[in-house]
Design a protein around this motif. Structure first.
Motif, PDB file in Angstrom:
ATOM      1  N   VAL A  77       3.660   5.619   7.960  1.00 31.91           N
ATOM      2  CA  VAL A  77       3.055   6.254   6.793  1.00 31.91           C
ATOM      3  C   VAL A  77       1.626   5.722   6.618  1.00 31.91           C
ATOM      4  O   VAL A  77       1.402   4.516   6.631  1.00 31.91           O
ATOM      5  N   THR A  78       0.676   6.604   6.460  1.00 33.83           N
ATOM      6  CA  THR A  78      -0.760   6.312   6.312  1.00 33.83           C
ATOM      7  C   THR A  78      -1.218   5.195   7.260  1.00 33.83           C
ATOM      8  O   THR A  78      -1.614   4.119   6.815  1.00 33.83           O
ATOM      9  N   PRO A  79      -1.183   5.453   8.563  1.00 31.97           N
ATOM     10  CA  PRO A  79      -1.540   4.417   9.533  1.00 31.97           C
ATOM     11  C   PRO A  79      -3.003   3.990   9.501  1.00 31.97           C
ATOM     12  O   PRO A  79      -3.366   3.017  10.155  1.00 31.97           O
ATOM     13  N   ASP A  80      -3.821   4.661   8.723  1.00 35.10           N
ATOM     14  CA  ASP A  80      -5.224   4.257   8.588  1.00 35.10           C
ATOM     15  C   ASP A  80      -5.444   3.327   7.394  1.00 35.10           C
ATOM     16  O   ASP A  80      -6.547   2.859   7.156  1.00 35.10           O
ATOM     17  N   ARG A  81      -4.399   3.026   6.661  1.00 35.48           N
ATOM     18  CA  ARG A  81      -4.492   2.139   5.495  1.00 35.48           C
ATOM     19  C   ARG A  81      -4.004   0.748   5.876  1.00 35.48           C
ATOM     20  O   ARG A  81      -2.947   0.594   6.474  1.00 35.48           O
ATOM     21  N   GLY A  82      -4.784  -0.268   5.536  1.00 36.25           N
ATOM     22  CA  GLY A  82      -4.445  -1.636   5.897  1.00 36.25           C
ATOM     23  C   GLY A  82      -3.772  -2.392   4.778  1.00 36.25           C
ATOM     24  O   GLY A  82      -4.012  -2.146   3.591  1.00 36.25           O
ATOM     25  N   PHE A  83      -2.918  -3.321   5.164  1.00 34.06           N
ATOM     26  CA  PHE A  83      -2.200  -4.196   4.237  1.00 34.06           C
ATOM     27  C   PHE A  83      -2.285  -5.620   4.755  1.00 34.06           C
ATOM     28  O   PHE A  83      -2.221  -5.843   5.969  1.00 34.06           O
ATOM     29  N   VAL A  84      -2.412  -6.565   3.840  1.00 36.00           N
ATOM     30  CA  VAL A  84      -2.372  -7.972   4.194  1.00 36.00           C
ATOM     31  C   VAL A  84      -1.226  -8.606   3.417  1.00 36.00           C
ATOM     32  O   VAL A  84      -1.220  -8.594   2.179  1.00 36.00           O
ATOM     33  N   PHE A 123      -0.908 -15.403   6.894  1.00 35.46           N
ATOM     34  CA  PHE A 123      -1.095 -13.997   6.564  1.00 35.46           C
ATOM     35  C   PHE A 123      -0.829 -13.152   7.804  1.00 35.46           C
ATOM     36  O   PHE A 123      -0.822 -13.640   8.923  1.00 35.46           O
ATOM     37  N   MET A 124      -0.593 -11.877   7.553  1.00 32.37           N
ATOM     38  CA  MET A 124      -0.535 -10.895   8.633  1.00 32.37           C
ATOM     39  C   MET A 124      -1.229  -9.634   8.141  1.00 32.37           C
ATOM     40  O   MET A 124      -1.203  -9.325   6.947  1.00 32.37           O
ATOM     41  N   VAL A 125      -1.855  -8.939   9.075  1.00 30.18           N
ATOM     42  CA  VAL A 125      -2.568  -7.704   8.772  1.00 30.18           C
ATOM     43  C   VAL A 125      -1.826  -6.564   9.463  1.00 30.18           C
ATOM     44  O   VAL A 125      -1.511  -6.661  10.658  1.00 30.18           O
ATOM     45  N   ALA A 126      -1.536  -5.517   8.720  1.00 29.40           N
ATOM     46  CA  ALA A 126      -0.812  -4.370   9.268  1.00 29.40           C
ATOM     47  C   ALA A 126      -1.503  -3.076   8.849  1.00 29.40           C
ATOM     48  O   ALA A 126      -2.064  -2.983   7.755  1.00 29.40           O
ATOM     49  N   LEU A 127      -1.439  -2.097   9.731  1.00 31.60           N
ATOM     50  CA  LEU A 127      -1.938  -0.756   9.422  1.00 31.60           C
ATOM     51  C   LEU A 127      -0.739   0.166   9.250  1.00 31.60           C
ATOM     52  O   LEU A 127       0.120   0.248  10.131  1.00 31.60           O
ATOM     53  N   GLY A 128      -0.691   0.841   8.126  1.00 36.09           N
ATOM     54  CA  GLY A 128       0.425   1.726   7.822  1.00 36.09           C
ATOM     55  C   GLY A 128       1.587   0.969   7.219  1.00 36.09           C
ATOM     56  O   GLY A 128       1.595  -0.260   7.143  1.00 36.09           O
ATOM     57  N   TYR A 129       2.589   1.738   6.789  1.00 38.53           N
ATOM     58  CA  TYR A 129       3.786   1.129   6.212  1.00 38.53           C
ATOM     59  C   TYR A 129       4.984   2.044   6.446  1.00 38.53           C
ATOM     60  O   TYR A 129       4.844   3.206   6.843  1.00 38.53           O
ATOM     61  N   ALA A 130       6.156   1.493   6.211  1.00 35.40           N
ATOM     62  CA  ALA A 130       7.401   2.260   6.267  1.00 35.40           C
ATOM     63  C   ALA A 130       7.818   2.534   4.826  1.00 35.40           C
ATOM     64  O   ALA A 130       7.751   1.643   3.975  1.00 35.40           O
ATOM     65  N   GLY A 131       8.219   3.753   4.536  1.00 34.99           N
ATOM     66  CA  GLY A 131       8.592   4.111   3.176  1.00 34.99           C
ATOM     67  C   GLY A 131       9.891   4.898   3.129  1.00 34.99           C
ATOM     68  O   GLY A 131      10.226   5.621   4.067  1.00 34.99           O
TER      69      GLY A 131
END
Length: 186
Positions: A77-84, A123-131
């Motif tokens: 889901v939204t693989p262009d959005r980053g999460f830390v 920390f870890m940096v990820a692109l996208g998420y599972a929903g």
């Protein structure tokens, strides 16, 4: 079902040849509206320092080597959005507190601090998420799509990516070869 927030979802072998094959997902949120999580064992093939260069963030003096860690594929889901996902620190006002020890953000401010003395220790940096929508995750757990265990800092930050699925299974008391590709209910 109780909330699976701060738990790991471990993909069953029945998910072979799918996006979630051998995935381990940290569940960031799980409530009556649905769930959101990050895959923690799928490297994207780009290091964090390269991602930061591509984002053209202001140069900061870098003091750490953790920027050579891989950016993760957090989900489809939204693989262009980053999460830390990072350890808790009170000065990150844009980060959402998940537990007493963990926070999550999609804000650029923390990215600018990565590798400096202001950065979180882990920390870890990820692109996208599972929903998952309302009741979807509960149904998938009932259908034996996922095994669940409480999350540990070791599995989140210390175990190498390619060993996380096996280590998560071992935390349940068995090795991956003992899991059947067939599922069912007794």
């Amino acid at each position: 079902m109780d909330s699976l927030q701060n738990h790991l979802l471990i993909a069953m072998p029945s998910l072979q040849e799918t996006f979630f094959e051998r995935a381990v997902i940290y569940v960031c949120e799980h409530d009556a509206r649905g769930a959101m999580g990050l895959i923690i064992n799928r490297p994207l093939g780009i290091e964090i320092d390269e991602l930061l260069r591509q984002m053209e963030l202001p140069e900061q003096p870098k003091v750490a080597t953790e920027l050579h860690a891989q950016v993760l594929i957090g989900g489809p889901v939204t693989p262009d959005r980053g999460f830390v996902l990072h350890d808790a620190q009170p000065h990150w006002s844009n980060s959402q507190t998940l537990t007493d020890e963990l926070m999550l953000t999609s804000s650029r401010d923390i990215l600018s601090a990565l590798g400096t003395d202001k950065a979180p220790k882990q920390f870890m940096v990820a692109l996208g998420y599972a929903g998952w929508s309302k009741d979807q995750l509960e149904q998938e757990v009932a259908d034996n799509v996922w095994l669940t265990i409480p999350a540990t800092r070791a599995l989140l930050f210390e175990v190498p990516y390619d060993e996380r699925w096996q280590q998560a299974c071992r935390a349940l008391g068995f090795d991956t070869w003992q899991i059947s590709h067939q599922t069912g209910h007794a």
